[in-house]
Structures are given as C-alpha cells and as structure tokens.
Scaffold this motif. Structure first.
Motif, mmCIF file in Angstrom:
data_model
loop_
_atom_site.group_PDB
_atom_site.id
_atom_site.type_symbol
_atom_site.label_atom_id
_atom_site.label_comp_id
_atom_site.label_asym_id
_atom_site.label_seq_id
_atom_site.Cartn_x
_atom_site.Cartn_y
_atom_site.Cartn_z
ATOM 1 N N THR A 517 -2.279 12.304 13.997
ATOM 2 C CA THR A 517 -3.090 11.925 15.154
ATOM 3 C C THR A 517 -2.568 10.672 15.845
ATOM 4 O OG1 THR A 517 -5.051 12.914 14.150
ATOM 5 C CG2 THR A 517 -5.402 11.344 15.937
ATOM 6 N N ARG A 518 -2.324 9.603 15.079
ATOM 7 C CA ARG A 518 -1.885 8.341 15.694
ATOM 8 C C ARG A 518 -0.547 8.514 16.404
ATOM 9 N NH1 ARG A 518 1.378 3.958 14.764
ATOM 10 N NH2 ARG A 518 2.279 4.950 12.918
ATOM 11 N N VAL A 521 -1.075 10.518 19.654
ATOM 12 C CA VAL A 521 -1.655 9.689 20.708
ATOM 13 C C VAL A 521 -0.576 8.838 21.368
ATOM 14 C CG1 VAL A 521 -3.208 7.740 21.168
ATOM 15 C CG2 VAL A 521 -3.975 9.644 19.729
ATOM 16 N N GLN A 525 0.638 8.943 25.246
ATOM 17 C CA GLN A 525 0.645 7.721 26.042
ATOM 18 C C GLN A 525 2.018 7.461 26.633
ATOM 19 O OE1 GLN A 525 -0.751 4.808 23.227
ATOM 20 N NE2 GLN A 525 -2.906 5.132 23.741
#
Length: 540
Positions: A517-518, A521, A525
C-alpha cells in the motif's frame, strides 16, 4: 586518504593492492580452472568482448545452478502421492507415510525443509558477504546433492523412520539456503541496472524450468521405484556444483572485465594510469555511483526517499572496489526503504506459490483418482509453464513502465479470481489446464519479480553507496522471509480441507497486496506529479 590500485596488464587478471598505511593488501580470489581457460582463450580479445563472454557464461551458469536446485526440491511433491497411497504399478505406501497415517507427516516433511531453508537464509546472507562466493555456493550444492540422495537411499535400504526423513530435509534446507545469497550478488556484479527486470525475468525462469524438469524426471520412476526420483536429481545437482566450482567468477575485476555500472573501458586508458579501487580515474568520480544515474533513479521500487548521489561520505569509501567493500549488517539492510514491505509481501505471496509447488500434484491426484501419479505430475507442470511466461512478461512490463510495485500489485489482484475458478473447474482436464496456466502466470509472476529484480534494485540502492555486496544480505532477508511463509503454507494445505485451502490462499494473496500500500501510494503520487509537470510545461 588515497586508495590506489596499480593497473593490471590487459593480458592478466586484475590484482588489487591497497597501498595505504594501516590498510592490508587485498588480493582477488584465484581464478577457477575453466574460467582461467576461458580467460586465456580471450586474452587477445578486447575488454568489451571478454566482458560479454564472461557475462554469458555467468548468466547461463547461475541459471543452470538454480535449475538444479529447484529440480531437486520438486521431487518431494511429486513422490508424495506414492508415499501416502502407493501406485498402480506396484509401489506400496511407504511408512511412516502410509494410508493409515494423517497428512501431518507429509506436512512436517515439507515444513522441516522450508523452515530450515528460511532460517538458514539469514545466516547464509551474513556469511556470503564475508566468504568467497564460489566456494560458498559450490559447497552448498554438493551438500544438497548428498542430502537429496540420502532421501532416495531410504527406498533402497528400507528406512521407514520419520525422524530420518525430517533430519535429511532439515539438513538439505540449510544446504540449499547457500544458493540465493550467493547467486544474486554474482549477477549483481556482472549486470547493470537498465533492463534488470527483463533480464532477471528471463533468468528467473530457472524456477519454472527446474520445476518442470523435476516433475518430468521424478515422474519417470515415481510409480515403479521412487528412490531413483531422488538419486538422478541429486546427481545432476552434484555435477552442477562441480561445474560451478571450476567456472564461476564472482567479480568482473578478477578477469580484467569492465564493471557493468561504469561507463569507462579500461583499454581506452594508458596501462601506466593508476586507478582508484573502483576502476575510475579521479576525474570520472562524479559518475561513479550506480553508473548511469538516470537509469538508476528511474528504476524505482515505489520509494523515492533516496535520490541522487550523496557525496558526504569519505572519499576513500566512494572509491573502493566491490571486492573491498565492507559487508553490511542485517539491521542496515532492513533500513533500506522497501525491504520490509517487499519481505512481508513475499511472505504471503510465496506462501501461495509454494503451496502449489508441494501440494498441487497431490490435489490433482485426489480430484482425478483415475490419473496415475506420473500423469498428475505432468499436468502440474502447466502451473510452472504459466509462471515461466509470467516472470518474463512482468519483468518486461516493469522495465517499460519503470514500476515494480504497481506491476506486482496488479498481478496479485488478477490471481485472486483465477485461484477460485481453478478450485471449482480444475477437475475438468481442458478447463483445468487453462486455469492452471493463468494461475501460475499471475501467482508466481510477482514472486519471480520480487525475488530477483526488486531484490537487486534494493540491494544497489544509493543509500548503500554502490555496495553491491549488500545484495547477499538483502536477498537473504527478502527470500528468507518468503520461505517462512512457504513453510506455513505447506502446513495449511495439508491440514485444511481442499476447498478451504483455496480460500486461505486467496486471503494470503490479499494480505500480500496490503503490504504494498505505502509503495503504491508513492507510485501514484509520483505519476500525478509527473502529469502535473507535463501539463505545466504544455501550458508554458
């Protein structure tokens, strides 16, 4: 302080000598017999030609090395139906795995190997950075040859003791843990960054080639005398170990070849020039770390916390050769951005992949009792054919998109419905083979990408100051953590009902996705920022 290396003649392997007070002289390891022969035959060739030849030799040799490793690992899964139920061609159930026993004995057999492999991986990564990789790898292969043969020997001398089989599996697990922390850094020393995913995707097909060959070779004798199903792969593994000992060259500098991450060809420079230990003159130092900086920064793993080159470290550390680089600690390796996430992702993804590896032939035999164990073994290879294609495809796509984490996540998502569909339609031959192929593609594709390209990218991250020796520790952490998941998966498969197994595997793959997930993201971005920059440039 200045650490200089006297340049070597173009007709001799490079010897590195540190001429600094209080710094000991360091000699490169001696050349093995076949490598020395290859070097002698290419003495009159240019550095680029010699480098190309040794690259091909290294790529093929490490590929064959892991084909033989996986070939020997696959045998237990192929022989399992005969050990528990016997065969239609005269083989009886083999105590302590007979029909009156629970599947827990088989689960203990598989888990003992995988737990030993996983824990051994952490120690092997630590040792591999501090020893000659050629000796370390070939010793592990020869020991694994011995322990694989010991399992098959039980068939010939009538051993039925569970403790014997578990002991052999544990010792074999520790022996095979020497492979990955040795092979990955060897490849890291010889190949650059630009197309790592595609090259590693092709190279990592050893996993599936080994599984396919293991299924075919073990399947030849599984219904008649399963002892030979172990003896023949053991002989192949041992012969490959001897070939590794006589051939593998861990560092390009040992044979006067160019570092793949450096732009300068040593033959373009005068023989009297003093090189720093990394093979660069002082004026080239600005481009030293990671070779092409643009290529390295583009090959991200979902985290851009460390970009560019940090020249705050002492100059002598910047100039050391990979042979002289200090080994890093496990703690430092864990601090590299992405290592923890990809390690846990691989824990749950490898749980799924190795569940199919060990359990699939048994599942096919139970679902289709009219099939022989040999036929079930051959059908299971379609999972590996899918993985073979998937590893190469995902590696190529990740290179084109310059994204590892996003490609890995998409493949994991696609795998979920395929596993459920195979559970319901796998008993039908044609639909089952089709679904098995695509399940293998989407399940083992991410596993292949994480264990090779992503591991190598992390291991050569700028934070490690171009220390590719760190690949041993990084690869050991990631694959060792994944192997713990594989051990858990084998236990789950043999303890749950068949329908429940697939739900557990789907849940495991879903959890693997959460650990990305991190990184996902950050990827989104980064792409959003790139799009905004593009729009601003268009407007201006």
């Amino acid at each position: 302080m200045d650490i200089l290396v006297q340049s070597a003649s173009h007709n001799e392997p490079l010897n590195f000598e540190v001429t600094e007070n209080h710094v000991p002289t360091v000699e490169t390891p001696s050349l093995p017999l076949i490598a020395n022969l290859i070097f002698t035959c290419t003495r009159l060739s240019g550095t680029q030609e010699r480098t190309k030849i040794f690259k091909y030799v290294t790529l093929v040799l490490t590929f064959v090395t892991y084909v033989s490793f996986h070939l020997s690992r696959k045998v237990v899964g192929i022989v399992t139906p005969v050990l528990t139920n016997g065969s239609q061609n005269g083989e009886l159930p083999w105590g302590p795995f007979g029909q009156d026993k629970e599947d827990s004995e088989i689960a203990a057999l598989d888990a003992s190997f995988l737990f030993a492999y996983a824990f051994g991986m952490f120690f092997s990564g630590h040792l591999a950075e501090r020893t000659d990789l050629r000796y370390f790898l070939s010793t592990g292969m020869l020991l694994s040859c011995l322990f694989t043969a010991m399992f098959g020997l039980a068939r010939f001398i009538d051993i039925h003791d569970l403790g014997y089989f578990i002991m052999v599996q544990i010792l074999n697990g520790f022996a095979q843990s020497s492979g990955w922390p040795s092979v990955v850094p060897i490849l890291g020393h010889w190949f650059g960054y630009g197309q790592r995913g595609f090259i590693m995707g092709i190279w990592n097909s050893h996993l599936f080639v080994g599984n396919i060959l293991g299924s075919i070779i073990a399947g030849i004798w599984v219904d008649t005398n399963w002892g030979w199903s172990f003896m023949v792969p053991a002989a192949i593994l041992g012969a490959t170990g001897v070939l590794v000992f006589l051939t593998v060259v861990p560092y390009p500098e040992m044979v006067g070849c160019t570092d793949p991450n450096h732009e300068t060809d040593p033959e373009e420079l005068p023989a009297a020039v003093n090189f720093n230990v990394s093979g660069y003159r002082d004026e080239d130092r600005g481009n030293q770390i990671g070779g092409s900086q643009e290529a390295l920064t583009e090959m991200n793993t979902g985290d851009s916390s460390f970009t560019g080159t940090d020249w705050s470290m002492p100059e002598q550390d910047q100039q050391r050769s990979q042979i002289l680089k200090p080994a890093i600690s496990v703690k430092d390796a864990f601090l590299i951005p992405g290592v923890v996430e990809f390690s846990m992702c691989l824990f749950f993804n490898k749980l799924v992949a190795y569940s199919f590896l060990y359990w699939l032939p048994n599942f096919i035999k139970i679902k289709s009792p009219n099939l022989t164990s040999q036929e079930a073994a051959y059908i299971s290879t379609f999972f590996d054919f899918g993985g073979l294609f998937g590893g190469i495809l995902l590696g190529y796509i990740s290179d084109r998109l310059k994204e590892r984490s996003l490609v890995t996540a998409i493949s994991i998502i696609i795998a979920l419905p395929f596993m459920l569909l195979y559970n319901y339609f796998g008993c039908h031959l044609i639909p089952g083979i089709f679904l098995l192929f695509f399940t293998g593609l989407t399940v083992t594709g991410p596993y292949a990408l994480i264990t090779t390209a992503i591991t190598a990218d992390l291991g050569t991250h700028e934070v490690l100051r171009s220390n590719s020796r760190a690949l041993s520790t990084v690869s050991a952490i990631i694959d060792g953590t994944g192997s713990l998941g594989a051990a858990v998966g084998v236990i789950v498969c043999f303890e749950l009902e068949y329908n429940q197994v697939f739900y557990a595997l789907v849940a495991s793959n879903s959890i693997a996705l959460l650990f990305l997930t991190r990184l996902l993201v950050k990827s989104f971005q980064r792409h959003r920022d790139l799009m905004n920059s593009y729009r601003e440039s268009e407007e201006s």
